[in-house]
Design an enzyme around this catalytic site. Structure first.
Site, PDB file in Angstrom:
ATOM      1  N   LYS A 172      40.612  38.247  29.370  1.00  0.00           N
ATOM      2  CA  LYS A 172      40.763  37.229  30.302  1.00  0.00           C
ATOM      3  C   LYS A 172      41.807  36.198  29.721  1.00  0.00           C
ATOM      4  O   LYS A 172      42.064  36.292  28.540  1.00  0.00           O
ATOM      5  CB  LYS A 172      39.236  36.212  30.003  1.00  0.00           C
ATOM      6  CG  LYS A 172      38.157  36.912  30.644  1.00  0.00           C
ATOM      7  CD  LYS A 172      36.897  36.028  30.462  1.00  0.00           C
ATOM      8  CE  LYS A 172      37.133  34.681  31.045  1.00  0.00           C
ATOM      9  NZ  LYS A 172      35.994  33.688  31.105  1.00  0.00           N
ATOM     10  N   HIS A 183      41.914  33.104  30.756  1.00  0.00           N
ATOM     11  CA  HIS A 183      41.697  31.872  31.005  1.00  0.00           C
ATOM     12  C   HIS A 183      39.989  31.487  30.400  1.00  0.00           C
ATOM     13  O   HIS A 183      39.682  32.662  29.684  1.00  0.00           O
ATOM     14  CB  HIS A 183      41.287  31.298  32.498  1.00  0.00           C
ATOM     15  CG  HIS A 183      40.340  32.107  33.042  1.00  0.00           C
ATOM     16  ND1 HIS A 183      40.395  33.613  33.742  1.00  0.00           N
ATOM     17  CD2 HIS A 183      38.843  32.220  33.159  1.00  0.00           C
ATOM     18  CE1 HIS A 183      39.265  34.141  33.998  1.00  0.00           C
ATOM     19  NE2 HIS A 183      38.294  33.295  34.001  1.00  0.00           N
TER      20      HIS A 183
END
Length: 225
Positions: free
Chosen positions: A113, A115
């Protein structure tokens, strides 16, 4: 395993045959003719993906916890490779906690990821002695990826725990589990092995033909323990 349960059940390997009985009962361990990834026609097939309800997953997790403790492997954290290993590591952590051994667990994402918390590891940080929990070792790809993630995190691989060791040759004379043990210098433990499957079937009068088929298959493809 508690001292009380050990006293009630003097055979330390009994849970392995109980697991085989359980896998047969819920239809996860099947007999017939099945084509393996290596192109062999196997007389039996184990599909951990069929432990697909709460009751069977809970029972499976208890067997994983028993096998982890019986293995003698010292570990600080459980790691489940995506995707099957995620549920297995979480379930095993819960079952170990119920036995008085509360350990953290983590798992990886297939894609990191960019974020939120970021990265590709979810759960507890990879640290200390890490026990990898997976269903089986075929080509060993997920285990090798796990070992690299553990190394990158600065942790130490303690071992690998799987459901079933088929004890059968890979591309060479060693099995996939033996290759992992050789390549990474860690023990590979299983809830049950082909030895345990055969021992369980021999206690069942109606399994004679399956025993003969498996023993014939083993003569062709089996490896030494």
């Amino acid at each position: 395993m508690s001292a009380a349960s050990a006293a009630a059940n003097p055979d330390p390997r009994a849970f392995r045959r109980e697991f085989v009985d359980f896998a047969i009962r819920v239809g996860v361990l099947r007999f017939g003719e099945f084509k393996t990834k290596a192109g062999r026609l196997s007389p039996y097939f184990f599909n951990a993906g069929l432990f697909n309800d709460g009751a069977s997953l809970g029972e499976l997790s208890r067997f994983y916890a028993q096998a982890a403790l019986a293995s003698g492997i010292r570990f600080d954290l459980l790691f489940g490779p995506a995707y099957k290993g995620i549920t297995l590591a979480a379930g095993t952590a819960m079952a170990l906690a119920a036995l008085g051994h509360n350990v953290p667990y983590s798992f990886n994402r297939k894609e990191a990821k960019d974020h939120g918390e970021g990265g590709n590891i979810v759960g507890a940080p990879l640290s200390g002695r890490v026990l990898v929990v997976d269903d089986v070792i075929s080509a060993g790809t997920s285990v090798r990826e796990s070992m690299e993630l553990i190394r990158q995190a600065g942790a130490a691989a303690a071992g690998v725990l799987i459901a079933v060791d088929r004890q059968e040759k890979g591309q060479g004379e060693l099995s996939a589990t033996q290759e992992v043990g050789r390549d990474f210098g860690v023990p590979v433990a299983a809830i049950a092995t082909l030895d345990d499957i055969l021992a369980t079937l021999r206690s069942r009068p109606d399994q004679k033909s399956n025993i003969e088929n498996i023993e014939d298959y083993r003569r062709r493809y089996g490896v030494a323990a």
